[in-house]
Enzyme design. Structure first.
Site, PDB file in Angstrom:
ATOM      1  N   HIS A   1      28.904  32.568  -4.443  1.00 51.77           N
ATOM      2  CA  HIS A   1      28.896  32.062  -5.819  1.00 51.77           C
ATOM      3  C   HIS A   1      29.209  33.206  -6.775  1.00 51.77           C
ATOM      4  CE1 HIS A   1      24.309  32.874  -6.738  1.00 51.77           C
ATOM      5  NE2 HIS A   1      24.907  33.911  -6.210  1.00 51.77           N
TER       6      HIS A   1
ATOM      7  N   SER B   1      25.342  35.082  -1.355  1.00 50.52           N
ATOM      8  CA  SER B   1      25.759  35.915  -2.482  1.00 50.52           C
ATOM      9  C   SER B   1      26.267  37.268  -1.992  1.00 50.52           C
ATOM     10  CB  SER B   1      24.593  36.067  -3.461  1.00 50.52           C
ATOM     11  OG  SER B   1      24.139  34.798  -3.860  1.00 50.52           O
TER      12      SER B   1
END
Length: 388
Positions: A132, A109
């Site tokens: 993501h 992330s």
């Protein structure tokens, strides 16, 4: 003033399992006469309000940095607050070539965005990079929720820009699709995409019960990698009594061939570099690796050259939208040319007869003869006016 919302790019947070040590900076003084040692930094936790706050981390890093030494940063983090992560990413970019970031376990992330702020990013071959979409907890009226959705879209665009600063050959739509799907990248895959500069030999991964719980909340975590982390937390079985076995003569093991991992890594990097130079995206890199099996340098170069030819054929045919699928299929330029011809015929809306006139039973049409035309004009001039 605090923001009315916080945007996250990480797994659902769990209770911090490792005490209050969010990050560590090792500022060792060199021995007399020795060269200055790199400033060693470890980011081994979440980013933001429950972990490594950008304001605290960057303040301490500035105090330890003399502006001259190299800085080595190890990352093992599942991400966290987007804005704290962007602040660290931008600070890392300003450090330039003095900074090397190393992924010690996982950079997921916003932690992957932080890692991509380094001029040089390296990954041991048993580590992972994950990207993501950002997310937030939302509450309020309909207009509030619409505004928050718009902010999430803008935040995603910012993250895509960060990745493309590191890997300019990757397309925006390609990255957006990868973020939609929560994509986990091995070191070799990240190298092929241009997100990583070098793949190193494996190191022991850092793990803890808290991080394992957070990993379980993420989508698409590769099972082998999750299992390798889980094994460090498995209960220790009680020792069994030792019984002296009968002596066994072990056969002499056959010599094993030298590992070809360095050669494969070099060919993967070559594929990424050639595709980037030719303006091909990350999908083309993956296709080259798949269809050439990285068998040799010649195979990689021929594979990239074929994909450039396929892309150019699509441009000439005014069908650039077919380029991605033809390249992904690994189709040869000749086969792609035939496929494009079929598509052009279908778009024309009629069936074309490509037989020779004799085969079709149709006599070829005779065009005008310039000599006959000139003779007819002269004859017309010689006729009297009343004869017309």
């Amino acid at each position: 003033m605090n923001r009315p919302y916080r945007i996250y790019n990480m797994a659902t947070p769990s209770a911090h399992p490792d005490g209050d040590s969010w990050f560590r900076i090792k500022n060792a003084a060199p021995a007399e006469g020795a060269t200055a040692q790199p400033l060693e930094v470890e980011l081994y936790d979440g980013i933001g309000n429950w972990g490594i706050r950008a304001a605290d981390f960057l303040r301490e890093l500035r105090e330890a940095d003399d502006g001259q030494r190299e800085i080595h940063v190890g990352i093992n983090s599942l991400g966290g607050d987007v804005f704290d992560g962007l602040a660290i990413h931008n600070f890392f970019r300003r450090l330039g070539n003095r900074l090397t970031v190393r992924v010690d376990g996982v950079a997921a992330s916003i932690a992957s965005v932080i890692a991509c702020g380094a001029a040089r990013l390296v990954m041991p071959d048993n580590t992972m990079l994950m990207i993501h979409n950002p997310w937030l907890w939302a509450g309020g009226e309909a207009e509030d929720l619409r505004n928050m959705a718009d902010m999430l879209d803008k935040s995603k665009a910012n993250l895509i820009a960060c990745y493309r600063n590191k890997a300019p050959g990757m397309g925006e739509q390609e990255l957006s699709d990868m973020m939609d799907e929560t994509t986990w990248l091995s070191a070799q895959e990240a190298l092929a995409l241009g997100l990583v500069d070098e793949v190193l030999g494996g190191v022991a991964m850092q793990a803890s019960a808290g991080r394992l719980a957070s990993l379980g909340r993420l989508q698409n975590v590769p099972a082998p990698w999750l299992a390798s982390v889980s094994a460090k937390n498995a209960p220790i079985e009680p020792a069994k009594p030792v019984v002296d076995p009968e002596p066994v003569v072990e056969p002499t093991p056959a010599p094993q061939p030298a590992s070809d991992a360095p050669a494969v890594a070099a060919l993967a990097k070559l594929a990424a570099q050639l595709c980037n130079a030719a303006g091909l995206d990350g999908q083309a890199v993956e296709s080259v690796m798949t269809h050439t099996a990285l068998a040799s340098e010649k195979a990689v170069r021929d594979g990239v050259a074929n994909m450039v030819a396929v892309r150019d054929l699509c441009k000439v045919a005014k069908l650039p939208e077919m380029s991605a699928s033809l390249i992904a299929s690994g189709m040869s330029a000749d086969a792609a040319r035939a496929r494009l011809f079929d598509k052009l015929v279908a778009n024309a809306g009629e069936e074309l007869d490509n037989r020779l006139p004799e085969e079709a039973g149709v006599a070829p049409k005779k065009g005008p003869n310039p000599v006959d035309v000139y003779a007819n004009r002269r004859a017309a001039k010689r006729q009297p006016a009343n004869s017309r």
